[in-house]
Design an enzyme around this catalytic site. Sequence first.
Site, PDB file in Angstrom:
ATOM      1  N   SER A  60      46.162 113.700 -25.916  1.00  0.00           N
ATOM      2  CA  SER A  60      45.171 113.457 -26.974  1.00  0.00           C
ATOM      3  C   SER A  60      43.927 114.322 -26.796  1.00  0.00           C
ATOM      4  O   SER A  60      43.554 114.701 -25.691  1.00  0.00           O
ATOM      5  CB  SER A  60      44.740 111.990 -26.979  1.00  0.00           C
ATOM      6  OG  SER A  60      45.861 111.141 -27.040  1.00  0.00           O
TER       7      SER A  60
HETATM    8  N1  SAH Z   1      47.663 109.061 -23.959  1.00  0.00           N
HETATM    9  C1  SAH Z   1      48.579 110.157 -23.894  1.00  0.00           C
HETATM   10  C2  SAH Z   1      49.043 110.494 -25.294  1.00  0.00           C
HETATM   11  C3  SAH Z   1      50.450 110.842 -25.310  1.00  0.00           C
HETATM   12  S1  SAH Z   1      51.153 111.031 -26.935  1.00  0.00           S
HETATM   13  C4  SAH Z   1      47.930 111.352 -23.243  1.00  0.00           C
HETATM   14  O1  SAH Z   1      46.702 111.418 -23.249  1.00  0.00           O
HETATM   15  O2  SAH Z   1      48.620 112.211 -22.720  1.00  0.00           O
HETATM   16  C5  SAH Z   1      51.855 109.455 -27.216  1.00  0.00           C
HETATM   17  C6  SAH Z   1      52.802 108.938 -26.177  1.00  0.00           C
HETATM   18  O3  SAH Z   1      53.297 107.696 -26.661  1.00  0.00           O
HETATM   19  C7  SAH Z   1      54.025 109.826 -25.941  1.00  0.00           C
HETATM   20  O4  SAH Z   1      54.154 110.068 -24.579  1.00  0.00           O
HETATM   21  C8  SAH Z   1      55.176 108.988 -26.491  1.00  0.00           C
HETATM   22  O5  SAH Z   1      56.395 109.181 -25.798  1.00  0.00           O
HETATM   23  C9  SAH Z   1      54.644 107.578 -26.288  1.00  0.00           C
HETATM   24  N2  SAH Z   1      55.281 106.561 -27.127  1.00  0.00           N
HETATM   25  C10 SAH Z   1      55.633 106.627 -28.442  1.00  0.00           C
HETATM   26  N3  SAH Z   1      56.193 105.481 -28.836  1.00  0.00           N
HETATM   27  C11 SAH Z   1      56.195 104.650 -27.756  1.00  0.00           C
HETATM   28  C12 SAH Z   1      56.652 103.328 -27.525  1.00  0.00           C
HETATM   29  N4  SAH Z   1      57.235 102.585 -28.476  1.00  0.00           N
HETATM   30  N5  SAH Z   1      56.514 102.809 -26.285  1.00  0.00           N
HETATM   31  C13 SAH Z   1      55.936 103.518 -25.284  1.00  0.00           C
HETATM   32  N6  SAH Z   1      55.486 104.774 -25.439  1.00  0.00           N
HETATM   33  C14 SAH Z   1      55.611 105.337 -26.660  1.00  0.00           C
END
Ligand code: SAH
Length: 210
Positions: A60
Amino acid sequence: MTSQRTRERLVQRLVEQGIRDTSVLDVMRITPRHLFLDEAMAHRAYEDVALPIGFQQTLSQPYVVARMTELLLAAGPRSRVLEIGTGSGYQTTILAQLVAEVYSVERIKTLQQKARQRLRQLKLRNVHMNHADGGMGWQERGPYDGILVTAAPERIPEDLLLQLALGGRLVIPVGKELQHLQVVTRTHEGYETEIVEAVFFVPLRPGKEK
Ligand code: SAH
């Protein structure tokens, strides 16, 4: 690229964009965001943009990380926080320095393993990880006085609301093409929702993967 001065510039930009919580700014000042990216992307770590981490997922944007953390903490300190979407582990790392215990759920195993290594390297010991579909929360470890979701569902999953303690706050992007950051507070009467601002996140997806 990784210098204190580069990070200081990022923090200055966050202040200009309206981030006010000094504890959040302090933690973002000392957290090495470049460690959460693959080498090919690391030189862009201190730009205020979302960056790819593989599997069509993104780390993010720093402004969004700061804003969501600030919103989570706005009604007082939090002790047990559930994070959905560990991803690179950057948001997890910011949270872990500001609250007592972090419970973080990720649906893609490979991303979770990389994040786990980074947290170990940074010697953060108050993070508990789960490889699961976070749309169902993490019931066994709840209730939580804070829940932060970093992928967007079209509607708020009921399970997340149920795992919120009284007075607990849920910070979550909601929507499909058009998404808004929402803050939901659990009260004696039910739930109060505040719509904060437009955002763009990858979708919250069901199930889990390797
Ligand atoms: N906070 C993270 C953002 C990653 S993007 C960072 O700063 O790096 C969003 C993340 O949510 C991805 O890794 C994706 O695999 C995860 N995600 C999406 N749907 C999900 C779910 N149902 N349960 C757990 N993780 C999920």
